[in-house]
Design a protein around this motif. Structure first.
Motif, short mmCIF file in Angstrom:
data_model
loop_
_atom_site.label_atom_id
_atom_site.label_comp_id
_atom_site.label_asym_id
_atom_site.label_seq_id
_atom_site.Cartn_x
_atom_site.Cartn_y
_atom_site.Cartn_z
N ALA A 62 45.96 33.72 38.36
CA ALA A 62 45.03 32.67 37.96
C ALA A 62 43.92 33.20 37.07
O ALA A 62 43.55 34.38 37.13
CB ALA A 62 44.42 32.02 39.20
N ALA A 63 43.40 32.32 36.24
CA ALA A 63 42.22 32.66 35.44
C ALA A 63 41.08 33.05 36.37
O ALA A 63 40.93 32.51 37.46
CB ALA A 63 41.81 31.47 34.59
N GLY A 64 40.29 34.04 35.95
CA GLY A 64 39.18 34.52 36.77
C GLY A 64 39.53 35.72 37.63
O GLY A 64 38.64 36.42 38.10
N THR A 65 40.83 35.96 37.86
CA THR A 65 41.26 37.10 38.66
C THR A 65 40.96 38.40 37.91
O THR A 65 41.21 38.51 36.71
CB THR A 65 42.78 37.03 38.92
N MET A 66 40.41 39.38 38.60
CA MET A 66 40.18 40.68 37.99
C MET A 66 41.52 41.43 37.94
O MET A 66 42.22 41.54 38.95
CB MET A 66 39.16 41.49 38.78
N VAL A 67 41.88 41.92 36.77
CA VAL A 67 43.11 42.68 36.62
C VAL A 67 42.85 43.94 35.80
O VAL A 67 41.88 44.01 35.04
CB VAL A 67 44.24 41.86 35.96
N MET A 68 43.75 44.91 35.95
CA MET A 68 43.71 46.11 35.11
C MET A 68 45.00 46.16 34.31
O MET A 68 46.10 46.15 34.88
CB MET A 68 43.59 47.37 35.96
N VAL A 69 44.87 46.16 32.99
CA VAL A 69 46.02 46.27 32.10
C VAL A 69 46.12 47.71 31.62
O VAL A 69 45.16 48.26 31.08
CB VAL A 69 45.88 45.31 30.90
N ASP A 70 47.28 48.31 31.84
CA ASP A 70 47.55 49.66 31.34
C ASP A 70 48.64 49.53 30.29
O ASP A 70 49.83 49.41 30.62
CB ASP A 70 48.00 50.57 32.49
N GLY A 71 48.23 49.55 29.03
CA GLY A 71 49.18 49.36 27.95
C GLY A 71 50.06 50.56 27.70
O GLY A 71 51.06 50.46 27.00
N THR A 72 49.70 51.70 28.26
CA THR A 72 50.53 52.90 28.12
C THR A 72 51.66 52.90 29.15
O THR A 72 52.81 53.20 28.84
CB THR A 72 49.68 54.17 28.27
N ALA A 73 51.32 52.53 30.38
CA ALA A 73 52.31 52.49 31.45
C ALA A 73 53.09 51.19 31.47
O ALA A 73 54.16 51.10 32.07
CB ALA A 73 51.62 52.71 32.81
N GLY A 74 52.52 50.14 30.84
CA GLY A 74 53.18 48.84 30.85
C GLY A 74 53.01 48.09 32.16
O GLY A 74 53.95 47.46 32.67
N THR A 75 51.79 48.16 32.74
CA THR A 75 51.54 47.51 34.02
C THR A 75 50.31 46.61 33.97
O THR A 75 49.41 46.82 33.16
CB THR A 75 51.32 48.55 35.14
N VAL A 76 50.31 45.60 34.85
CA VAL A 76 49.15 44.76 35.09
C VAL A 76 48.91 44.79 36.59
O VAL A 76 49.73 44.31 37.37
CB VAL A 76 49.38 43.31 34.63
N THR A 77 47.79 45.37 37.01
CA THR A 77 47.47 45.48 38.43
C THR A 77 46.51 44.36 38.81
O THR A 77 45.44 44.21 38.20
CB THR A 77 46.83 46.84 38.75
N VAL A 78 46.89 43.57 39.80
CA VAL A 78 46.11 42.41 40.23
C VAL A 78 45.05 42.83 41.23
O VAL A 78 45.35 43.46 42.24
CB VAL A 78 47.03 41.34 40.85
N ALA A 79 43.78 42.49 40.94
CA ALA A 79 42.65 42.78 41.82
C ALA A 79 42.70 44.21 42.35
O ALA A 79 42.73 44.45 43.56
CB ALA A 79 42.63 41.79 43.00
#
Length: 573
Positions: free
Chosen positions: A231-248
């Protein structure tokens, strides 16, 4: 709703949001790490209920046609204005989309539907659906236009209904934009200070979204499974090198990862060339440009020249072919920006998804495998001749003699014919290696030309027989595929055997780790988006040629793109 539509703040009601700390995996597109709240594209005009609208009276139909054509023209004019104020890939994407907004095929189909009694909004929806189905069935480069068409539909409907122009909202704080897919127009207009990373459910590593994210210098991950439920507003970490999106993620862990990535980025910014490995093996680091403005911007980076000047931009949105003098002026701007430095000009790479109004393009069952690139010259030989005349005139006017290469060369005979005409204009000839056949016969092609430049975007697509816009096939269109690397190695080996340079000008050259592998395979120059030049040069300066060669051998000895990436990383760490 279009593929770019997503609720502003809700995730699908029947899908539970990912648990805290969940790592969603996709395909790496642009390296870097960012931690921020999610934003999503705003709602677009609804198109589901348009088919139920009452039939228009015949007397009102001409006025409705006029209302539609005015709306389509207004959308196209705004896109052209934005293209004029943009540069590089963003300018090209906007100009191409403006051209599509007034393409006679879908305009005529819409007008026909209005003539049959459909209100304009209903007619627009039906006509676009018709072409979306057609383009999807064609696949390849034509399928890339589906998102563009739907975006144009939404913009025209908004214009007809007097609604604000749809698109990506401007966040109040730095945010990460997540979407099912993004229209190239939206991506081209992003502010990198506020949209600090991108993640999409669809798309591939060479999609327009990834290319423009690379130009903006922001991390990007595509084909992310499970992203739609974030959802919008969720804090995420995008790692463009590893190809991951970590939720909260844990805030401290995320902050440390961002700090490490920022340190690497700062190190890259301090690199100012020239290109070489840590032990002094020289590799030219060049920039990809589309026009004079992009070349002048690239000249502010450590780029040592231009490895790919895409000349299509001056041909798009033109009803008539630019004169030789006009072309000479356009080409001259790029030559002047890099006076005394290497500039490689690619001749017109049109056709397929980039048709020219003044060229008779045939109807083709599969345009991606049809009359495009150098093949256009077969039916329109004067276009290539006049382009070479313009390039030669620009060279004479600026005193900077460029190299010239042809796209979509598949045979030694094609290379020979191009080389003979290019040399007749006093220019240095080369060809693009984008077709597997050209890589396999690189040694025989080099009997006729002075250099090769590998376009990894199309080479990957054609080698893997996979549409580069397909999320389902995104792992296949990853340039780390060992089969693609093997073809690169073959072309580089052929060049080394006769002492002729072999460069890479596809998006693969913008990946610092992959750039090192390419050097290990024998590539002599790397040309990337200007924003990627420093990162590539900095990474190369930290490793030896022996490490590059070891990483290349390790990558070639794998069976998948993921394995190749991991094997190279272990050597280059």
């Amino acid at each position: 709703m279009s593929a770019t539509s997503s609720p502003v703040s809700l995730h699908p009601a029947d899908t539970l949001p990912p648990a805290v700390g969940t790592v969603l995996r996709g395909i790496p597109a642009v390296g870097g790490v960012q931690y921020a709240p999610v934003i999503r594209p705003g709602s677009r005009p609804s198109v589901e209920s348009t088919t139920a609208t009452a039939e228009l009276e015949e007397s009102r139909r001409p006025g409705e046609v006029a209302r539609f054509t005015a709306a389509a023209a207004a959308v196209a004019d705004r896109l052209r204005e934005r293209a004029a104020n943009a540069s590089g890939a963003a300018s090209e994407v906007l100009a191409t989309t403006a051209q599509l907004a007034q393409d006679r095929a879908w305009i005529a189909a819409t007008e026909k539907r209005i003539g049959q009694g459909n209100p304009a909004v209903t007619a627009v929806t039906g006509a676009v659906d018709q072409f979306v189905t057609m383009f999807t069935q064609l696949g390849g480069l034509m399928a890339e236009r589906v998102t563009d068409l739907r975006d144009i539909r939404d913009r025209v409907i908004a214009e007809l209904d007097g609604l604000p122009e749809p698109g990506v909202p401007v966040p109040e704080v730095p945010s990460i934009l997540c979407a099912e897919d993004l229209a190239p127009v939206d991506t081209a207009g992003l502010d990198a200070a506020l949209v600090v990373a991108l993640a999409t459910t669809l798309g591939g590593p060479t999609s327009h979204t990834a290319i423009i994210a690379r130009q903006l210098g922001i991390p990007c991950v595509v084909a992310v499974d499970g992203l739609d439920s974030v959802a919008a507003g969720t804090m995420v970490m995008v790692d463009g090198t590893a190809g991951t999106v970590t939720v909260a993620p844990d805030e401290d862990v995320a902050s440390r990862a961002v700090a490490v990535a920022r340190g690497e980025a700062d190190l890259a910014k301090s690199w100012n060339g020239p290109g070489a490995t840590a032990d002094g093996h020289v590799v030219a680091i060049l920039a990809n440009v589309q026009d004079g403005a992009a070349a002048r911007a690239a000249a502010e980076t450590p780029a040592e020249g231009v490895g790919l000047f895409r000349t299509e931009l001056c041909f798009l949105n033109r009803s008539t072919e630019p004169s030789v003098d006009e072309q000479a002026q356009i080409y001259g701007e790029v030559l002047e920006a890099f006076g005394g430095s290497k500039v490689v000009i690619r001749t017109l790479d049109a056709g397929s998804d980039k048709p020219l109004k003044f060229v008779g393009h045939p109807d083709e069952a599969n345009p991606a495998l049809g009359v495009r690139g150098i093949r256009i010259a077969d039916g329109n030989p004067g276009i290539l001749t006049r382009q070479l005349e313009g390039i030669a005139a620009a060279a004479e006017n600026t005193g900077n003699a460029p190299w010239v290469m042809a796209p979509m060369i598949a045979t030694p005979a094609e290379a020979k014919a191009f080389a003979e005409e290019t040399r007749a204009h006093g220019l240095v000839p080369g060809v693009m290696i984008e077709v597997p056949a050209a890589a396999l016969l690189a040694d025989r092609i080099l009997e006729h030309v002075d250099f090769l430049s590998i376009g990894t975007n199309d080479l990957t697509q054609y080698t893997m027989a996979a549409d580069r816009m397909s999320a389902e096939l995104a792992t296949l269109t990853d340039p780390w595929q060992p089969a693609v690397l093997a073809l690169v190695a073959m072309a580089a080996k052929a060049g080394a055997a006769v002492g002729k340079p072999v460069g890479v000008c596809g998006e693969a050259a913008a990946d610092p780790q992959l750039a090192c592998v390419l050097v290990g395979l024998g590539v002599t120059s790397l040309s990337a988006a200007a924003a990627a030049v420093s990162a590539v040069g900095a990474k190369l300066s930290q490793v030896t040629l022996a490490q590059c060669q070891e990483a290349a051998a390790a990558a070639l000895d794998t069976a998948t793109a993921a394995e190749a990436r991991a094997a190279a990383a272990a050597v280059l760490a």
